[in-house]
Motif scaffolding. Structure first.
Motif, PDB file in Angstrom:
ATOM      1  N   MET A 216      35.065  45.766   5.260  1.00 62.40           N
ATOM      2  CA  MET A 216      33.921  46.247   6.024  1.00 62.40           C
ATOM      3  C   MET A 216      33.888  47.752   5.892  1.00 62.40           C
ATOM      4  O   MET A 216      34.901  48.368   5.584  1.00 62.40           O
ATOM      5  CB  MET A 216      33.988  45.814   7.482  1.00 62.40           C
ATOM      6  CG  MET A 216      35.193  46.281   8.247  1.00 62.40           C
ATOM      7  SD  MET A 216      35.286  45.559   9.890  1.00 62.40           S
ATOM      8  CE  MET A 216      35.873  43.921   9.518  1.00 62.40           C
ATOM      9  N   SER A 217      32.723  48.305   6.069  1.00 61.11           N
ATOM     10  CA  SER A 217      32.586  49.757   5.996  1.00 61.11           C
ATOM     11  C   SER A 217      31.299  50.160   6.695  1.00 61.11           C
ATOM     12  O   SER A 217      30.488  49.308   7.046  1.00 61.11           O
ATOM     13  CB  SER A 217      32.560  50.224   4.533  1.00 61.11           C
ATOM     14  OG  SER A 217      31.355  49.812   3.933  1.00 61.11           O
ATOM     15  N   GLU A 218      31.137  51.421   6.874  1.00 57.46           N
ATOM     16  CA  GLU A 218      29.909  51.943   7.471  1.00 57.46           C
ATOM     17  C   GLU A 218      28.883  52.272   6.397  1.00 57.46           C
ATOM     18  O   GLU A 218      27.786  52.701   6.691  1.00 57.46           O
ATOM     19  CB  GLU A 218      30.218  53.196   8.305  1.00 57.46           C
ATOM     20  CG  GLU A 218      31.221  52.969   9.414  1.00 57.46           C
ATOM     21  CD  GLU A 218      30.765  51.917  10.413  1.00 57.46           C
ATOM     22  OE1 GLU A 218      29.566  51.862  10.734  1.00 57.46           O
ATOM     23  OE2 GLU A 218      31.622  51.146  10.868  1.00 57.46           O
ATOM     24  N   GLY A 219      29.253  52.100   5.148  1.00 56.04           N
ATOM     25  CA  GLY A 219      28.380  52.392   4.013  1.00 56.04           C
ATOM     26  C   GLY A 219      29.044  51.916   2.745  1.00 56.04           C
ATOM     27  O   GLY A 219      29.891  51.033   2.772  1.00 56.04           O
TER      28      GLY A 219
ATOM     29  N   THR B  99      28.942  40.844   7.741  1.00 51.75           N
ATOM     30  CA  THR B  99      27.495  40.662   7.872  1.00 51.75           C
ATOM     31  C   THR B  99      26.833  40.498   6.508  1.00 51.75           C
ATOM     32  O   THR B  99      27.422  40.844   5.470  1.00 51.75           O
ATOM     33  CB  THR B  99      26.836  41.884   8.554  1.00 51.75           C
ATOM     34  OG1 THR B  99      26.925  43.012   7.663  1.00 51.75           O
ATOM     35  CG2 THR B  99      27.473  42.223   9.897  1.00 51.75           C
TER      36      THR B  99
ATOM     37  N   TRP C  97      24.408  42.275   5.579  1.00 53.74           N
ATOM     38  CA  TRP C  97      24.199  43.651   5.127  1.00 53.74           C
ATOM     39  C   TRP C  97      25.366  44.098   4.236  1.00 53.74           C
ATOM     40  O   TRP C  97      25.158  44.673   3.176  1.00 53.74           O
ATOM     41  CB  TRP C  97      24.053  44.578   6.336  1.00 53.74           C
ATOM     42  CG  TRP C  97      23.851  46.014   5.971  1.00 53.74           C
ATOM     43  CD1 TRP C  97      22.671  46.624   5.645  1.00 53.74           C
ATOM     44  CD2 TRP C  97      24.866  47.033   5.877  1.00 53.74           C
ATOM     45  NE1 TRP C  97      22.895  47.961   5.361  1.00 53.74           N
ATOM     46  CE2 TRP C  97      24.231  48.230   5.492  1.00 53.74           C
ATOM     47  CE3 TRP C  97      26.248  47.040   6.085  1.00 53.74           C
ATOM     48  CZ2 TRP C  97      24.927  49.424   5.324  1.00 53.74           C
ATOM     49  CZ3 TRP C  97      26.943  48.229   5.899  1.00 53.74           C
ATOM     50  CH2 TRP C  97      26.271  49.406   5.528  1.00 53.74           C
ATOM     51  N   HIS C  98      26.612  43.828   4.675  1.00 50.80           N
ATOM     52  CA  HIS C  98      27.780  44.181   3.871  1.00 50.80           C
ATOM     53  C   HIS C  98      27.772  43.412   2.553  1.00 50.80           C
ATOM     54  O   HIS C  98      28.072  43.980   1.501  1.00 50.80           O
ATOM     55  CB  HIS C  98      29.071  43.865   4.637  1.00 50.80           C
ATOM     56  CG  HIS C  98      29.350  44.791   5.756  1.00 50.80           C
ATOM     57  ND1 HIS C  98      28.948  44.529   7.043  1.00 50.80           N
ATOM     58  CD2 HIS C  98      29.999  45.990   5.795  1.00 50.80           C
ATOM     59  CE1 HIS C  98      29.344  45.519   7.823  1.00 50.80           C
ATOM     60  NE2 HIS C  98      29.976  46.415   7.094  1.00 50.80           N
TER      61      HIS C  98
END
Length: 131
Positions: free
Chosen positions: A89-92, A112, A114-115
């Motif tokens: 996971m990451s923020e970007g 998610t 999105w990821h």
């Protein structure tokens, strides 16, 4: 952490009675932390926790290993485990070195869609990405 709650307190109590061998390979949580858990949760954790150095290479080779965090810090074993899962996971976007390291996993779990979309756009194989 979410990983501890998910794995140690979610999967292990459900799976432990159903499979003959289920182990959580990680550094042992401090007793002061375990004392704060309900007794059944602490027992579930302690019944499954085994330090890496307490397992033989052949036992690890027959294991499913779930690694959480920076994929470049995934453990290296003398014999490759049966299946390696990386939880990312990451923020970007992931740094390029982490993308390359993640490719060593058989499967990559992400929190998610999105990821999943982001990491696929960065070049990780879509067949290995699971939300």
């Amino acid at each position: 952490s979410g990983f501890f709650v998910e794995v140690a307190l979610g999967f292990i109590p459900v799976l432990r009675p159903r499979v003959s061998s289920l182990y959580l390979l990680q550094t042992r949580c401090p007793d002061s932390f375990l004392a704060q858990l309900p007794a059944d949760e602490a027992h579930a954790y302690l019944s499954a926790q085994v330090a890496d150095h307490d397992r033989t290479a052949s036992e690890t080779a027959g294991s499913i290993v779930i690694e959480h965090g920076n994929p470049c810090l995934m453990r290296q074993f003398p014999l490759r485990p049966l299946h390696v899962v990386a939880r990312l996971m990451s923020e970007g976007m992931l740094p390029l070195d982490q993308l390359r390291c993640a490719e060593a996993a058989d499967e990559i779990w992400v929190p998610t869609q999105w990821h999943r979309d982001l990491f696929e756009a960065q070049g990780l194989p879509p067949a290995r990405l699971s939300v």
